[in-house]
Design an enzyme around this catalytic site. Structure first.
Site, PDB file in Angstrom:
ATOM      1  N   PHE A  15      19.656  17.327  26.195  1.00  0.00           N
ATOM      2  CA  PHE A  15      20.796  17.651  25.598  1.00  0.00           C
ATOM      3  C   PHE A  15      20.642  18.439  24.223  1.00  0.00           C
ATOM      4  O   PHE A  15      21.264  19.719  24.405  1.00  0.00           O
ATOM      5  CB  PHE A  15      21.583  16.227  25.062  1.00  0.00           C
ATOM      6  N   ASP A  35       9.082  21.102  28.215  1.00  0.00           N
ATOM      7  CA  ASP A  35       9.900  19.770  28.598  1.00  0.00           C
ATOM      8  C   ASP A  35       9.133  19.280  29.716  1.00  0.00           C
ATOM      9  O   ASP A  35       8.621  19.752  30.618  1.00  0.00           O
ATOM     10  CB  ASP A  35      11.410  19.898  28.798  1.00  0.00           C
ATOM     11  N   ASP A  60       3.836  17.687  29.122  1.00  0.00           N
ATOM     12  CA  ASP A  60       4.027  16.651  28.634  1.00  0.00           C
ATOM     13  C   ASP A  60       3.163  16.712  27.065  1.00  0.00           C
ATOM     14  O   ASP A  60       1.997  16.977  26.917  1.00  0.00           O
ATOM     15  CB  ASP A  60       3.539  15.563  29.282  1.00  0.00           C
ATOM     16  N   VAL A  61       4.053  16.739  25.950  1.00  0.00           N
ATOM     17  CA  VAL A  61       3.754  17.049  24.609  1.00  0.00           C
ATOM     18  C   VAL A  61       2.893  16.049  24.005  1.00  0.00           C
ATOM     19  O   VAL A  61       2.283  16.141  22.914  1.00  0.00           O
ATOM     20  CB  VAL A  61       4.833  17.534  23.937  1.00  0.00           C
ATOM     21  N   ALA A 118      12.862  16.423  14.662  1.00  0.00           N
ATOM     22  CA  ALA A 118      14.175  15.762  14.973  1.00  0.00           C
ATOM     23  C   ALA A 118      14.126  14.171  14.656  1.00  0.00           C
ATOM     24  O   ALA A 118      13.248  13.478  15.681  1.00  0.00           O
ATOM     25  CB  ALA A 118      14.546  15.769  16.563  1.00  0.00           C
ATOM     26  N   TYR A 149      11.768   3.148  19.438  1.00  0.00           N
ATOM     27  CA  TYR A 149      12.180   4.287  19.318  1.00  0.00           C
ATOM     28  C   TYR A 149      12.128   4.625  17.594  1.00  0.00           C
ATOM     29  O   TYR A 149      11.835   5.568  16.858  1.00  0.00           O
ATOM     30  CB  TYR A 149      13.545   4.588  19.568  1.00  0.00           C
ATOM     31  N   LYS A 153       9.907   7.192  15.456  1.00  0.00           N
ATOM     32  CA  LYS A 153      10.555   8.296  14.464  1.00  0.00           C
ATOM     33  C   LYS A 153       9.998   8.098  13.079  1.00  0.00           C
ATOM     34  O   LYS A 153       9.914   8.896  12.378  1.00  0.00           O
ATOM     35  CB  LYS A 153      12.026   8.071  14.703  1.00  0.00           C
ATOM     36  N   TYR A 163       1.282  16.192   7.084  1.00  0.00           N
ATOM     37  CA  TYR A 163       0.766  17.521   7.229  1.00  0.00           C
ATOM     38  C   TYR A 163       1.337  18.554   6.234  1.00  0.00           C
ATOM     39  O   TYR A 163       0.565  19.445   5.832  1.00  0.00           O
ATOM     40  CB  TYR A 163       1.287  17.623   8.623  1.00  0.00           C
ATOM     41  N   ARG A 190      24.643   5.991  26.885  1.00  0.00           N
ATOM     42  CA  ARG A 190      25.234   6.003  25.438  1.00  0.00           C
ATOM     43  C   ARG A 190      26.716   5.823  25.576  1.00  0.00           C
ATOM     44  O   ARG A 190      27.297   6.386  26.855  1.00  0.00           O
ATOM     45  CB  ARG A 190      24.777   7.254  24.681  1.00  0.00           C
TER      46      ARG A 190
HETATM   47  N1  UDP Z   1      28.353   0.900  23.443  1.00  0.00           N
HETATM   48  C1  UDP Z   1      29.459  -0.037  24.265  1.00  0.00           C
HETATM   49  N2  UDP Z   1      29.397   0.155  25.731  1.00  0.00           N
HETATM   50  C2  UDP Z   1      28.702   0.988  26.314  1.00  0.00           C
HETATM   51  C3  UDP Z   1      27.441   1.724  25.754  1.00  0.00           C
HETATM   52  C4  UDP Z   1      27.456   1.650  24.178  1.00  0.00           C
HETATM   53  O1  UDP Z   1      30.161  -0.909  23.419  1.00  0.00           O
HETATM   54  O2  UDP Z   1      28.855   0.797  27.707  1.00  0.00           O
HETATM   55  C5  UDP Z   1      28.296   0.472  22.204  1.00  0.00           C
HETATM   56  C6  UDP Z   1      26.717   0.140  21.650  1.00  0.00           C
HETATM   57  O3  UDP Z   1      26.668  -1.287  21.733  1.00  0.00           O
HETATM   58  C7  UDP Z   1      26.751   0.762  20.102  1.00  0.00           C
HETATM   59  C8  UDP Z   1      27.644   1.996  20.388  1.00  0.00           C
HETATM   60  O4  UDP Z   1      28.334   1.748  21.380  1.00  0.00           O
HETATM   61  O5  UDP Z   1      27.370  -0.156  19.395  1.00  0.00           O
HETATM   62  C9  UDP Z   1      26.746   3.176  20.316  1.00  0.00           C
HETATM   63  O6  UDP Z   1      25.661   2.914  21.507  1.00  0.00           O
HETATM   64  P1  UDP Z   1      24.878   4.276  22.000  1.00  0.00           P
HETATM   65  O7  UDP Z   1      24.239   3.744  22.870  1.00  0.00           O
HETATM   66  O8  UDP Z   1      25.693   5.462  22.133  1.00  0.00           O
HETATM   67  O9  UDP Z   1      24.020   4.497  20.698  1.00  0.00           O
HETATM   68  P2  UDP Z   1      23.458   3.931  19.274  1.00  0.00           P
HETATM   69  O10 UDP Z   1      24.330   4.426  18.235  1.00  0.00           O
HETATM   70  O11 UDP Z   1      23.480   2.425  19.456  1.00  0.00           O
HETATM   71  O12 UDP Z   1      22.120   4.360  19.039  1.00  0.00           O
END
Ligand code: UDP
Length: 313
Positions: A15, A35, A60-61, A118, A149, A153, A163, A190
């Site tokens: 994305f 990628d 695959d990096v 990132a 994750y 990061k 570095y 998401r």
């Molecule tokens: N969320 C939700 N319903 C969904 C997917 C996500 O209520 O179907 C909520 C999730 O619990 C979080 C927020 O939306 O509180 C953002 O979630 P996302 O997965 O986009 O990313 P995050 O900010 O948690 O990394």
């Protein structure tokens, strides 16, 4: 093309990576898009083939990265980036943040390239300081499901600074807050693609918990502008890029239903473990150092994103 600066974008078919490739080409750079297509997609970069200076390399990096010729910039964006992706790919997520960052930094060192990592607002975990300035060290559960994750990061940031300090590599770190726009994957779990697709299909919107947790959503074009400014700045300490316009997830669900004019109802489902209760970037540094702030309103950004999913669906 030997005379123009050349950038390597890892995760270039994702994305954010695909939007960055596009921007770098517009700025006159040659672009190597790399990628492994685990979560990225050729559909995101189809339109870039044939553009002068664009090449795609499937790799695959986490394995040794070989790029012949000059490399002036490395933008390291490879990683699963949605909670369901990194829960399904926990080892890959840890590997790309650690081994992948190591390989990308090693390449930056031998090529004399500027390296941009990132990073993420997830380094702040479930924050105890609100909004989050870069000086906040965070509240991360290392052994929870999101730890793969967040800690990858955090390690990537530490490795980048090592570095920089030890090898003198020219580095940048962007901490990216929730970003949305065209080319998010419909099924990535998401909240933005999920709610939009649920509303478009007249299905219930699945709000996790009671929906009182907050997020602050930045449109992808604003984010890319911020990254470009950081890349071309002299700032080697981390910089937050995100939109400070904060709202609860429940408010966000209602907004999506209203804008789409959907008949969807809202249902409540269990809150995932360690889901941050609040999140909002403090963008004082981006404002002062980069003269950057977001320009696209939620209404405008969502209109473009909804249009994308209407056509994709
Ligand atoms: N969320 C939700 N319903 C969904 C997917 C996500 O209520 O179907 C909520 C999730 O619990 C979080 C927020 O939306 O509180 C953002 O979630 P996302 O997965 O986009 O990313 P995050 O900010 O948690 O990394």
């Amino acid at each position: 093309m030997g005379n123009v600066p050349r950038a390597l974008v890892t995760g270039g078919a994702g994305f954010l990576g695909s939007h960055l490739c596009e921007r770098l080409l517009e700025e006159g750079l040659a672009v190597v898009c790399m990628d492994n297509l685990i979560t990225g997609s050729m559909a995101n970069i189809d339109h870039l083939f044939g553009r002068e200076g664009f090449v795609f390399v499937k790799h695959d990096v986490t394995n040794y990265i070989h790029v012949p010729g000059r490399v002036d910039f490395i933008l390291h964006f490879a990683s699963p980036a949605s909670p369901i992706d990194y829960l399904q790919l926990p080892i890959q997520t840890l590997k790309v943040g650690s081994l992948g960052t190591h390989k990308a930094l090693g390449l930056a060192k031998v090529k004399g390239a500027r390296f941009l990592l990132a990073s993420t607002s997830e380094v702040y975990g479930d924050p105890l300081i609100h909004p989050q300035p870069e000086s906040y060290w965070g509240n991360v559960n290392p052994v929870g499901p999101r730890g793969v994750y967040d800690e990858a990061k955090r390690f990537a940031e530490a490795l980048t600074m090592a570095y920089h300090r030890f090898h003198g590599v020219d580095t940048r770190i962007v901490r990216i807050f929730n970003t949305y726009g065209p080319r998010m994957r419909a099924g990535d779990g998401r909240v933005v693609p999920t709610f939009i697709n649920q509303a478009l299909q007249g299905k219930p919107l699945t709000v996790f918990g009671d929906g009182s947790q907050t997020r602050s959503f930045c449109y992808v074009d604003d984010l890319v502008e911020g990254i470009w400014r950081l890349l071309t700045s002299d700032e080697d300490d981390p910089v937050n890029i995100g939109n400070p316009a904060e709202m609860t997830v429940l408010q966000f669900a209602k907004e999506i239903v209203r804008i789409i004019g959907s008949s969807s109802e809202i249902v409540f489902e269990p809150l995932p473990e360690d889901d941050p209760k609040v999140r909002q970037p403090d963008i004082t540094r981006a404002r002062e150092l980069l003269a950057w702030e977001p320009k696209v309103t939620l209404e405008e950004g969502l209109a473009k994103t909804i249009e994308y999913f209407r056509n994709a669906g």
